[in-house]
Design a protein around this motif. Structure first.
Motif, PDB file in Angstrom:
ATOM      1  N   MET A   1      -3.821 -14.080  -6.274  1.00 61.37           N
ATOM      2  CA  MET A   1      -4.175 -12.971  -5.392  1.00 61.37           C
ATOM      3  C   MET A   1      -3.586 -13.231  -4.009  1.00 61.37           C
ATOM      4  O   MET A   1      -3.652 -14.323  -3.496  1.00 61.37           O
ATOM      5  CB  MET A   1      -5.692 -12.831  -5.312  1.00 61.37           C
ATOM      6  N   GLU A   2      -2.999 -12.200  -3.439  1.00 63.64           N
ATOM      7  CA  GLU A   2      -2.428 -12.314  -2.108  1.00 63.64           C
ATOM      8  C   GLU A   2      -3.509 -12.077  -1.060  1.00 63.64           C
ATOM      9  O   GLU A   2      -4.539 -11.493  -1.342  1.00 63.64           O
ATOM     10  CB  GLU A   2      -1.314 -11.279  -1.944  1.00 63.64           C
ATOM     11  N   LYS A   3      -3.269 -12.560   0.136  1.00 68.03           N
ATOM     12  CA  LYS A   3      -4.220 -12.333   1.220  1.00 68.03           C
ATOM     13  C   LYS A   3      -3.806 -11.115   2.013  1.00 68.03           C
ATOM     14  O   LYS A   3      -2.635 -10.825   2.153  1.00 68.03           O
ATOM     15  CB  LYS A   3      -4.270 -13.547   2.149  1.00 68.03           C
ATOM     16  N   GLY A   4      -4.758 -10.391   2.526  1.00 65.36           N
ATOM     17  CA  GLY A   4      -4.468  -9.237   3.357  1.00 65.36           C
ATOM     18  C   GLY A   4      -4.818  -7.934   2.681  1.00 65.36           C
ATOM     19  O   GLY A   4      -5.561  -7.891   1.700  1.00 65.36           O
ATOM     20  N   VAL A   5      -4.240  -6.877   3.207  1.00 65.32           N
ATOM     21  CA  VAL A   5      -4.525  -5.515   2.769  1.00 65.32           C
ATOM     22  C   VAL A   5      -3.202  -4.824   2.461  1.00 65.32           C
ATOM     23  O   VAL A   5      -2.188  -5.103   3.094  1.00 65.32           O
ATOM     24  CB  VAL A   5      -5.277  -4.764   3.897  1.00 65.32           C
ATOM     25  N   ALA A   6      -3.223  -3.911   1.500  1.00 64.23           N
ATOM     26  CA  ALA A   6      -2.021  -3.155   1.149  1.00 64.23           C
ATOM     27  C   ALA A   6      -1.541  -2.352   2.345  1.00 64.23           C
ATOM     28  O   ALA A   6      -2.331  -1.755   3.072  1.00 64.23           O
ATOM     29  CB  ALA A   6      -2.310  -2.230  -0.023  1.00 64.23           C
ATOM     30  N   GLN A   7      -0.222  -2.350   2.545  1.00 61.35           N
ATOM     31  CA  GLN A   7       0.404  -1.578   3.604  1.00 61.35           C
ATOM     32  C   GLN A   7       1.552  -0.798   2.983  1.00 61.35           C
ATOM     33  O   GLN A   7       2.343  -1.355   2.231  1.00 61.35           O
ATOM     34  CB  GLN A   7       0.911  -2.485   4.720  1.00 61.35           C
ATOM     35  N   VAL A   8       1.626   0.477   3.295  1.00 62.46           N
ATOM     36  CA  VAL A   8       2.627   1.359   2.706  1.00 62.46           C
ATOM     37  C   VAL A   8       3.719   1.654   3.724  1.00 62.46           C
ATOM     38  O   VAL A   8       3.432   2.038   4.855  1.00 62.46           O
ATOM     39  CB  VAL A   8       1.979   2.684   2.243  1.00 62.46           C
ATOM     40  N   ASN A   9       4.973   1.497   3.307  1.00 63.75           N
ATOM     41  CA  ASN A   9       6.112   1.887   4.133  1.00 63.75           C
ATOM     42  C   ASN A   9       6.360   3.363   3.858  1.00 63.75           C
ATOM     43  O   ASN A   9       6.903   3.731   2.818  1.00 63.75           O
ATOM     44  CB  ASN A   9       7.346   1.055   3.780  1.00 63.75           C
ATOM     45  N   TYR A  10       5.960   4.216   4.773  1.00 57.20           N
ATOM     46  CA  TYR A  10       6.038   5.660   4.564  1.00 57.20           C
ATOM     47  C   TYR A  10       7.466   6.200   4.598  1.00 57.20           C
ATOM     48  O   TYR A  10       7.706   7.318   4.181  1.00 57.20           O
ATOM     49  CB  TYR A  10       5.147   6.386   5.572  1.00 57.20           C
ATOM     50  N   GLN A  11       8.416   5.392   5.066  1.00 61.08           N
ATOM     51  CA  GLN A  11       9.808   5.840   5.083  1.00 61.08           C
ATOM     52  C   GLN A  11      10.423   5.776   3.686  1.00 61.08           C
ATOM     53  O   GLN A  11      11.354   6.516   3.396  1.00 61.08           O
ATOM     54  CB  GLN A  11      10.603   4.993   6.054  1.00 61.08           C
TER      55      GLN A  11
END
Length: 69
Positions: A1-11
């Motif tokens: 499991m990775e640490k952090g939160v999902a981030q979406v590249n909207y471009q």
């Protein structure tokens, strides 16, 4: 499991919704109000309080626009 939160590249996000369907925790959803002017689609929103950083959405994304951080 990775640490952090999902981030979406909207471009690069195509707003296809595959990540939304793949997330077992319900932390992703398609916006119901903000239409992406480029793709003419509803962008993916991350609900950070629900995200565990598991990376399932990242692995499901065909255009690799999701990172965990």
């Amino acid at each position: 499991m990775e640490k952090g939160v999902a981030q979406v590249n909207y471009q690069t996000c195509m707003a296809c919704g595959v990540c939304v369907q793949a997330c077992p925790f319900g932390c992703l959803e398609l916006s119901k109000t903000d239409v992406d002017a480029v793709h003419k689609a509803y962008p993916v929103l991350v609900l950070p309080d629900k995200c565990t950083g598991c990376g399932i959405c990242k692995n499901a994304c065909a255009v690799e626009c999701i990172t965990i951080g």
